[in-house]
Design a protein around this motif. Sequence first.
Motif, PDB file in Angstrom:
ATOM      1  N   VAL A  46       6.062  -2.742 -18.628  1.00  0.00           N
ATOM      2  CA  VAL A  46       5.557  -3.671 -17.575  1.00  0.00           C
ATOM      3  C   VAL A  46       6.776  -3.595 -16.540  1.00  0.00           C
ATOM      4  N   ALA A  47       7.938  -3.674 -16.922  1.00  0.00           N
ATOM      5  CA  ALA A  47       9.021  -3.752 -16.003  1.00  0.00           C
ATOM      6  C   ALA A  47       9.207  -2.236 -15.116  1.00  0.00           C
ATOM      7  N   LYS A  48       8.641  -1.375 -15.559  1.00  0.00           N
ATOM      8  CA  LYS A  48       9.022   0.103 -15.184  1.00  0.00           C
ATOM      9  C   LYS A  48       7.949   0.066 -14.027  1.00  0.00           C
ATOM     10  N   MET A  49       6.690  -0.472 -14.487  1.00  0.00           N
ATOM     11  CA  MET A  49       5.269  -0.578 -13.365  1.00  0.00           C
ATOM     12  C   MET A  49       5.756  -1.353 -12.146  1.00  0.00           C
ATOM     13  N   LEU A  50       6.373  -2.578 -12.452  1.00  0.00           N
ATOM     14  CA  LEU A  50       6.873  -3.388 -11.431  1.00  0.00           C
ATOM     15  C   LEU A  50       7.853  -2.819 -10.534  1.00  0.00           C
ATOM     16  N   LYS A  51       8.949  -2.215 -11.105  1.00  0.00           N
ATOM     17  CA  LYS A  51       9.925  -1.308 -10.393  1.00  0.00           C
ATOM     18  C   LYS A  51       9.149  -0.175  -9.627  1.00  0.00           C
ATOM     19  N   GLU A  52       8.006   0.282 -10.037  1.00  0.00           N
ATOM     20  CA  GLU A  52       7.666   1.562  -9.158  1.00  0.00           C
ATOM     21  C   GLU A  52       6.469   1.032  -7.856  1.00  0.00           C
ATOM     22  N   GLN A  53       6.631  -0.212  -7.996  1.00  0.00           N
ATOM     23  CA  GLN A  53       5.527  -0.967  -6.851  1.00  0.00           C
ATOM     24  C   GLN A  53       6.388  -0.471  -5.436  1.00  0.00           C
ATOM     25  N   PRO A  54       5.795   0.155  -4.518  1.00  0.00           N
ATOM     26  CA  PRO A  54       6.250   0.458  -3.440  1.00  0.00           C
ATOM     27  C   PRO A  54       6.733  -0.741  -2.649  1.00  0.00           C
ATOM     28  N   ARG A  55       8.055  -0.730  -1.808  1.00  0.00           N
ATOM     29  CA  ARG A  55       8.339  -1.647  -0.920  1.00  0.00           C
ATOM     30  C   ARG A  55       7.314  -1.726   0.348  1.00  0.00           C
ATOM     31  N   GLY A  56       7.108  -3.018   0.835  1.00  0.00           N
ATOM     32  CA  GLY A  56       6.273  -3.375   1.964  1.00  0.00           C
ATOM     33  C   GLY A  56       4.920  -3.334   1.898  1.00  0.00           C
ATOM     34  N   VAL A  57       4.416  -2.781   0.371  1.00  0.00           N
ATOM     35  CA  VAL A  57       2.929  -2.903   0.129  1.00  0.00           C
ATOM     36  C   VAL A  57       2.571  -3.983  -0.784  1.00  0.00           C
ATOM     37  N   PRO A  58       1.720  -4.944  -0.488  1.00  0.00           N
ATOM     38  CA  PRO A  58       1.432  -6.134  -1.146  1.00  0.00           C
ATOM     39  C   PRO A  58       0.560  -5.599  -2.378  1.00  0.00           C
ATOM     40  N   PHE A  59       1.092  -6.224  -3.558  1.00  0.00           N
ATOM     41  CA  PHE A  59       0.025  -6.335  -4.858  1.00  0.00           C
ATOM     42  C   PHE A  59      -0.070  -7.279  -5.339  1.00  0.00           C
ATOM     43  N   THR A  60      -0.819  -7.632  -6.261  1.00  0.00           N
ATOM     44  CA  THR A  60      -1.697  -8.541  -7.054  1.00  0.00           C
ATOM     45  C   THR A  60      -0.976  -8.922  -8.581  1.00  0.00           C
ATOM     46  N   LEU A  61      -0.286  -9.838  -8.777  1.00  0.00           N
ATOM     47  CA  LEU A  61      -0.115 -10.304 -10.263  1.00  0.00           C
ATOM     48  C   LEU A  61      -1.142 -11.177 -10.774  1.00  0.00           C
ATOM     49  N   THR A  90      -4.909 -19.871 -15.683  1.00  0.00           N
ATOM     50  CA  THR A  90      -4.805 -18.407 -15.030  1.00  0.00           C
ATOM     51  C   THR A  90      -4.754 -18.749 -13.490  1.00  0.00           C
ATOM     52  N   LYS A  91      -3.549 -17.871 -12.817  1.00  0.00           N
ATOM     53  CA  LYS A  91      -3.291 -17.734 -11.424  1.00  0.00           C
ATOM     54  C   LYS A  91      -3.191 -16.430 -10.972  1.00  0.00           C
ATOM     55  N   GLU A  92      -3.512 -16.092  -9.556  1.00  0.00           N
ATOM     56  CA  GLU A  92      -3.224 -14.916  -9.118  1.00  0.00           C
ATOM     57  C   GLU A  92      -2.309 -14.958  -7.872  1.00  0.00           C
ATOM     58  N   VAL A  93      -1.352 -14.060  -7.652  1.00  0.00           N
ATOM     59  CA  VAL A  93      -0.439 -14.442  -6.829  1.00  0.00           C
ATOM     60  C   VAL A  93      -0.342 -12.990  -5.949  1.00  0.00           C
ATOM     61  N   GLU A  94      -0.142 -13.112  -4.895  1.00  0.00           N
ATOM     62  CA  GLU A  94       0.038 -11.641  -3.905  1.00  0.00           C
ATOM     63  C   GLU A  94       1.592 -11.431  -3.634  1.00  0.00           C
ATOM     64  N   VAL A  95       2.226 -10.339  -4.089  1.00  0.00           N
ATOM     65  CA  VAL A  95       3.609 -10.136  -3.981  1.00  0.00           C
ATOM     66  C   VAL A  95       3.954  -8.860  -2.962  1.00  0.00           C
ATOM     67  N   THR A  96       4.847  -9.099  -2.215  1.00  0.00           N
ATOM     68  CA  THR A  96       5.043  -7.748  -1.394  1.00  0.00           C
ATOM     69  C   THR A  96       6.685  -7.636  -1.520  1.00  0.00           C
ATOM     70  N   LYS A  97       7.321  -6.291  -1.939  1.00  0.00           N
ATOM     71  CA  LYS A  97       8.566  -6.274  -2.165  1.00  0.00           C
ATOM     72  C   LYS A  97       9.197  -6.077  -1.046  1.00  0.00           C
ATOM     73  N   THR A  98      10.166  -6.816  -0.650  1.00  0.00           N
ATOM     74  CA  THR A  98      11.073  -6.642   0.287  1.00  0.00           C
ATOM     75  C   THR A  98      12.455  -5.930  -0.022  1.00  0.00           C
ATOM     76  N   GLU A  99      12.802  -5.777  -1.271  1.00  0.00           N
ATOM     77  CA  GLU A  99      13.797  -5.079  -1.922  1.00  0.00           C
ATOM     78  C   GLU A  99      13.367  -4.446  -3.108  1.00  0.00           C
ATOM     79  N   ASP A 100      14.441  -3.314  -3.504  1.00  0.00           N
ATOM     80  CA  ASP A 100      13.922  -2.522  -4.692  1.00  0.00           C
ATOM     81  C   ASP A 100      13.503  -3.475  -5.973  1.00  0.00           C
ATOM     82  N   ALA A 101      14.552  -4.709  -6.256  1.00  0.00           N
ATOM     83  CA  ALA A 101      14.248  -5.236  -7.491  1.00  0.00           C
ATOM     84  C   ALA A 101      13.386  -6.824  -6.961  1.00  0.00           C
ATOM     85  N   LEU A 102      12.674  -7.236  -7.939  1.00  0.00           N
ATOM     86  CA  LEU A 102      11.782  -8.203  -7.603  1.00  0.00           C
ATOM     87  C   LEU A 102      12.331  -9.535  -7.925  1.00  0.00           C
ATOM     88  N   GLY A 103      13.744  -9.287  -8.861  1.00  0.00           N
ATOM     89  CA  GLY A 103      14.233 -10.426  -9.325  1.00  0.00           C
ATOM     90  C   GLY A 103      13.686 -10.965 -10.679  1.00  0.00           C
TER      91      GLY A 103
END
Length: 334
Positions: A196-211, A133-146
């Motif tokens: 899940v894809a919808k939740m990730l897409k709704e994460q705002p740009r520039g705001v870190p979130f954790t997976l 199990t691992k946790e990563v912090e992600v910050t969206k720099t564009e609309d799609a995470l890839g």
Amino acid sequence: MQTGEAMSPQDSKAAGAEAMEEQKAQNQSQNQGSPEPTAPLLPPPSPPPAGPPEYPRPKLIFHTQLAHGSPTGRIHGFTNVKELYAKIAEVFNISPSEILFCTLNSHKVDMQKLLGGQIGLEDFIFAHVRGETKEVEVTKTEDALGLTITDNGAGYAFIKRIKEGSTIDRLKTVCVGDHIEAINDQSIVGCRHYEVAKMLKEQPRGVPFTLRLVGPKKAFDMIGMRTRAPKSNEGKMVNGKETLRLRSKGSATVQEVQNEFEERATKKVDDLLESYMGIRDLELATTIVEAGKDKKNPDDFAEALDSVLGDFAFPDVFLFDVWGAIGDVKNGRI
């Protein structure tokens, strides 16, 4: 000597009739109490000749291993993915919730070999179980995470593809095959891939979130425990052109593999699912193609799709493109 008078013709006729009546009465008196004659009884009909005995349909037995290494087990009697996981868990004495996904004929985390809704009757099933199990912090720099998301049909969504050069691609700890267990500590176990894809897409740009991610267990020294499947076809119906189709509702069915049209149309619809919704799901794509291949117009297609997949609430533009893609494949344009 006295003689009688001569009888007239009328008296003679009447006397004859009386004599006939007396004779008839005597005959009836003699026959009274005697049973009426009956026809002889026919012998009972012979039983139909015995045909060939009916044999029960043989059980479909599949061989399975844990992908990180285990002896070979044998499973049968499942009709959907949840029941399949339960059978595998029973063989290896683990909980069904330990299984992230299964691949066919390869122990590697190979998304091209991912078990969907169909299993070839000769396929070997490898179960990938929970590992690190691992946790990563992600910050969206564009609309799609890839990310392209799929799920295992039993409540676990996981990463099927990572786009090269994307935000997620730059996070080297995130891997294909990782189960997404939580977003910002909110559990998403039990959510479908499109949710899940919808939740990730709704994460705002520039705001870190954790997976919170759970990777499949990797093989180390246990790799030597793998054994080859026995070559016996006991209990199997061997036919390379048949698959076992698993269904979320109803019983599993054995059916022919997809023809060229169905295979090409399914692939095209799967591409559209990734483009519009960020998910890959061959079973979902197959269901969409089945709903549309015999329809005459887009309205009938949309109605048929809504009856079987109404929960997805597909946008109209997606339905239009899917209808066009099925038509293009049917008419040989692609």
